[in-house]
Design a protein around this motif. Sequence first.
Motif, short mmCIF file in Angstrom:
data_model
loop_
_atom_site.label_atom_id
_atom_site.label_comp_id
_atom_site.label_asym_id
_atom_site.label_seq_id
_atom_site.Cartn_x
_atom_site.Cartn_y
_atom_site.Cartn_z
N GLY A 1 7.28 2.07 -6.82
CA GLY A 1 8.02 2.36 -7.79
C GLY A 1 7.57 2.02 -9.14
O GLY A 1 8.22 2.07 -9.98
N LEU A 2 6.39 1.54 -9.33
CA LEU A 2 5.64 1.26 -10.65
C LEU A 2 4.34 1.20 -10.70
O LEU A 2 3.56 1.57 -11.84
N ASP A 3 3.46 0.89 -9.67
CA ASP A 3 1.95 0.75 -9.79
C ASP A 3 1.42 2.37 -9.80
O ASP A 3 1.86 3.05 -9.05
N LEU A 4 0.51 2.51 -10.49
CA LEU A 4 -0.21 3.71 -10.70
C LEU A 4 -1.66 3.47 -10.51
O LEU A 4 -2.16 2.78 -11.30
N ASP A 5 -2.31 3.96 -9.49
CA ASP A 5 -3.54 3.75 -9.59
C ASP A 5 -4.37 4.91 -9.59
O ASP A 5 -4.23 6.02 -9.08
N VAL A 6 -5.36 4.98 -10.32
CA VAL A 6 -6.33 5.94 -10.44
C VAL A 6 -7.66 5.64 -10.01
O VAL A 6 -8.59 4.59 -9.81
N LEU A 7 -8.17 6.65 -8.84
CA LEU A 7 -9.18 6.01 -7.90
C LEU A 7 -10.29 7.27 -7.81
O LEU A 7 -9.84 8.63 -8.32
N PRO A 8 -11.48 7.33 -7.42
CA PRO A 8 -12.37 8.46 -7.05
C PRO A 8 -11.71 9.14 -6.21
O PRO A 8 -10.83 8.51 -5.27
N LYS A 9 -11.89 10.79 -6.18
CA LYS A 9 -11.21 11.40 -5.33
C LYS A 9 -11.47 10.86 -3.74
O LYS A 9 -10.52 10.99 -2.72
N GLY A 10 -12.53 10.60 -3.53
CA GLY A 10 -12.76 10.05 -2.02
C GLY A 10 -12.51 8.60 -1.84
O GLY A 10 -12.44 8.44 -0.47
N ALA A 11 -11.73 8.01 -2.60
CA ALA A 11 -11.23 6.75 -2.28
C ALA A 11 -9.96 6.85 -1.61
O ALA A 11 -9.32 7.96 -1.55
N GLY A 12 -9.52 5.63 -1.26
CA GLY A 12 -8.25 5.67 -0.74
C GLY A 12 -8.09 4.83 0.47
O GLY A 12 -9.31 4.72 1.26
N LYS A 13 -6.94 4.28 0.89
CA LYS A 13 -6.93 3.46 2.22
C LYS A 13 -7.39 4.26 3.39
O LYS A 13 -8.13 3.89 4.20
N GLY A 14 -6.97 5.56 3.38
CA GLY A 14 -7.02 6.36 4.49
C GLY A 14 -8.43 6.80 4.60
O GLY A 14 -9.20 6.84 5.72
N GLU A 15 -9.15 7.16 3.45
CA GLU A 15 -10.57 7.52 3.46
C GLU A 15 -11.66 6.47 3.83
O GLU A 15 -12.58 6.89 4.69
N ALA A 16 -11.12 5.32 3.32
CA ALA A 16 -12.14 4.20 3.88
C ALA A 16 -11.74 3.90 5.02
O ALA A 16 -12.68 3.55 5.94
N LEU A 17 -10.67 4.09 5.81
CA LEU A 17 -10.32 3.84 7.04
C LEU A 17 -11.11 4.99 8.14
O LEU A 17 -11.79 4.48 9.03
#
Lengths: 424, 514
Positions: B253-269
Motif C-alpha cells: 500500500g505504499l512501497d514503489l520499487d523500480v527494477l530492471p525488467k528481468g528482475a523480480g522475486k519470480g524471475e530470480a526464482l
Amino acid sequence: MEFMGAPRLLIVSDLDHTMVDHKDQLSLLRFGALWESEFNHDSLLVYSTGRSPTMFSDLRREVPLLTPGIAILACGSEIFYGDTMTQDFGFIDELNKGWNRAAVEEVAAEMNLKYQCDSEQRPHKVSFHVRKEESAHIMPMLREKLTAKGLDYKLIYSGGLDLDVLPRAAGKGQALSYLLKKLKAEGRAPQQTLVCGDSGNDIELFGVDNVYGVIVANAQDELLQWHADQLGDKSHIFVATERCAAGIIQAMQHFNLRPNVSPRDISVPLSVHDKLAPKPDGGAVSREVVEYLLLTEQWLRGDIDASEEAFRRLKFGLAKESNRVCPWGVIENPHEEIDTLRAQHGSQKGKLFYIWADRVRSIKLSDDSWLVRFDKWERSDAGLTCVLTSALLQANAEFPNGLYWRLIHETWLKGYEGSAALKG
Amino acid sequence: MSVFVSMASLQACLMSTPLCASLSLPRLSLAHPVAHLSRPTLRFFSGDHSITMAQSSPMSMPAWVASCARGRMRFRASLKEDTAIDVGSESVAARASPRLMLVSDLDSTMVDHTDKAHASLLRFNNLWAAEYAHNSLLVFSTGRSLEKYTELRRQAPLLTPALCIFSVGTEIRYGVTMEPDQDWENYLNQGWDQAVVLEEVKRLNLRLQDESEIRPHKVSCQIDKKDATEIIDTLSRRLKDRGLDVKIIFSHGLDLDVLPKGAGKGEALAFLLHKMKTEGWAPQETLVCGDSGNDIELFEVDGVHGVIVGGAMEELKHWYEENGKHNNRLHQAKERCAGGIVEALEELSLGPYLSPRDRMGPNGIQLSDTASENGQPKGSGLAQREVVEFNTFFEKWINGEVPNDPETFQRLTSVIAPGSTMVYPWGVEKNLLESVTDAQPKHGLTKDKKFRTWIDCIQEQKLAEGVFMVTWHAWQMSEGAERTGYFATAIFREKEGTPNGVEWLRVHETPRKS
C-alpha cells in the motif's frame, strides 16, 4: 572414557622434587608426553604427596603436571579418585580409629610447637615446623605426650624441618596398601607397580610388597641413607642418576617397563616413506595427539628445521575438508588456516613456550574412525591456557600413525581462557 | 490495468524443452553434490565453470542464460565464520535434489512483527530442523536489502537459509558468506541505468526510501496509494522513452520499487530453478510463501506450490481471488505468518507438518513416529531428529510445560550412553548422564522468563555403521537477556528401544563469537 580396568602399569609418585623439578620443566614434559601417548589408556598414574588439596591445585597451575588417575594427598591421609576428585570416605573411616585431632592440638599447645600454614592443616594431618637441631629432644617428648593421650598416631619428620602428625593408619605407605587392596578387590590389580620418591616421607612407599622403586638422583640424604642401610636384596629399588621425572623415565628403562622412550626424546615421525601405516588402534590415536601437539610446539620454538616435510606433516595431517570450532567462537578450515603457521616458525625461540596434552582418551567408533578427547595446555609469556578438545580422527595409511584429523572442537577450560590465537 | 510484468516470456523459455536441449550445457562437477544440500554454505561448484551455448535460436532464450555463457559462474564457498561442519563422509541427504525448496518472504510472512515472542517462527524452526533441514532447501526472498536483512536477523530468531534473494529479486546471494551471483547481476544490467531512474523519480518528486533500500538494481520510493496508478503510468512511460526496460512494483500500500525488467522475486526464482535443473538437482517440490504485492511473481513461477499467509495484504488477496483461487497448488492460509506456512505444508501435502513441539503430548511423549511415515531408511536423519526432540523436551522441562515426574524425565536420561561426557560452553566437562540428571530439579525454573531455544544449520553425517555425528548451532533467548549461541557437535550410536533409535555418546559446545 576414564580408564577403569586393571592397569598394565601403576606409577605412584611423590610430587615436589620427584615428579616435579622446580628448577626445570623439561623432564616433567618428557614424562608427560610418554605417559599420555603410551600409558594413559591402560595404566594408572597416582600422585602421593604431602601437599593438601589447595596446594596440589596450586602446583598444577605452576608446572605442566598431568591429571592423575588417583591423588593421595596430605601425606597419605586423603585419597581422591578421577577427574571429579571424589574422596574415599572408607579410608577416612579407617583413619578415625584412635585419632583425635583436638588431643594433638592440646599437646602442641603444651609444647608450644610452631604450626605450618593453614592450608597444610587437614582433618587427619597436623603439621608443624621443627628445626633440625631441636628435633632430637622434641620428638621423644611429643611421642610420650601423644601416647599418654591414648592416640594411635604416626610422626613423619622430613626435609629437616617438616613434622606431620597423622593417624597411624595414614601415611604414604598405608594409603598405597589400602589402594592396592581396593584395586585387587575390584579386579583391577596392576601388572606392574613403580613407586617414586625423594625424601623421608616416601620411605613407606618402598616398603610395600611387590613394587619397583626409584630414588631420584636429587633425593634427600635421609632417603639415600635409608636405602644404604637396607640389608638383603634391594634390586627392586633403583637409584637414578638423573633428577626428578627424568629419573623416573630412567627407572622405567632400567626395569624394562615399556615403552620407555618419550616422544620428546626422538624426532616426531614425519612420513611413512615407502610403506603405509597399519590400521590404527587406540595407541596410535594417543600417539598422534601427542606427536601433533609436540610438532606444533617444535615448529613454533624453531626446535626443528622449517622443512617442507615437517610443514606438510602439520598441514596434510589435517584433512582438506576438515573443520575446527575454535574456542574463540568461530568455525574455520584448519587445513587452510595452518598456512599462517608457516611464517611463525621459530617465533617462540628462546621464550617460555610449551604445548602439552593431558587426559588423552579415545573411543573407537569404527575400524576407520576414532573419537578422542584431550586437554590441550599451552604455557607462554602470555600465561597458561587450556582448551578442552574433542576430535575426530580417521584412518589414513599415508600418515605415520595411520590417522589424520577430520574435526577439532575446542572450548576454553574455565579459568584458563586465552584470546584468539595467531597460531594454529 | 496490470502493473506487473507478465512472466509469460520467461516461462515460455523455461518450458520449451527443445530449446534447452539445444543448449549444450555441460553438467557441472560438484565437489560433493550429495553432501551440501542442507548447509548454509553451499559449495555448488568445485571451480570455475562456463556454459557454452549452441548456435541455434538465441532469440527466444531467456537473456540471462546467454549472460551465463558470457560470464563465468564461480561459487566458491569460503569456510569462514558460521560454516557448517563437514567431515566429507556420507551425508544423510544422499539424493541429488532437495525434497522441498521453501522460498519465503520475510516481513509478515516468515516473521510476525506483532509477536515479540516469535512463537510461530520458533515452531517453524523446530519443524524445519527436525524434518526438513537434512533434505530440503530454505530460501528467503525479501524486499529488504542485505543491510536491513542483517538488522532483521538481530531482531527475529530466523534460521540460516541456503541462499537469499534480496531487494525484490535484484540480488541473489549464497550461503552465509553472501557470495553474490554474478550472472544474475550481468543480466540485470541490460536495459537498466540506475542514474536515469533516479533522475526520473526526482522529476516526479517522489520520496525515496532509505539509502539502504536504493541498490544498484533497485530504486525504491514511498507513494500514496491514491496516486499509485497515475504515478506508475507516468514513470513507466518516461523511463521507456529514455530507453530503459523496467518493471515497477507497488506493494504494502505504499512501497514503489523500480527494477530492471528481468528482475523480480519470480524471475530470480525462475533463474534459480533453471540453474538447479541444469545441474541435475532441481527440487522435487517448491513452496513459495508470501503476503504482499511483490510476492505475486513467486506464485506465478511455473510448477510451484504457494501459500498466502493469514493476514496478507489486500493486493495479494485480490490477486488470489482473480487468478489463484482455482489453482489447487495454492493455499490461502488462515494462520498468520509462519503458522500459515506450516498450515500449507499440511494442506498441500508437502511433508511433515508436526514439529517436535507439536508432537510432544502433555506428558512429554512424542505422539507419532514420523520416521516410518516419511519412509526414511533407518538411521537416516534420526540422530538429527533426536537432537531437536531432546532440546525441545529440555526446553519444555525447564519451562515447566511437561509434568514434573521421573517417568517423564526419563525421556532425557534413557537416551544417554553410560560413561558419555559433555563439554559445556562455559568450560567444564562432565559426565553427561550426571549433568542431565542434575537438571531434573530445575523443572519450571524459567517459567516466567519465556526461555526459548532453537536449532539452526543442523546436519547429520554417518561416520560408520551405526555411528552418527550431528553438528548444529544452538540458540537460546529469554526475556530481558541477550540471545546466546553455541556451536555444537555430538556423536551418536544406534541403540534399540530409544525414541529415535540412537543414544548420545559425546557432546561438545563452544560459545559463538558474538
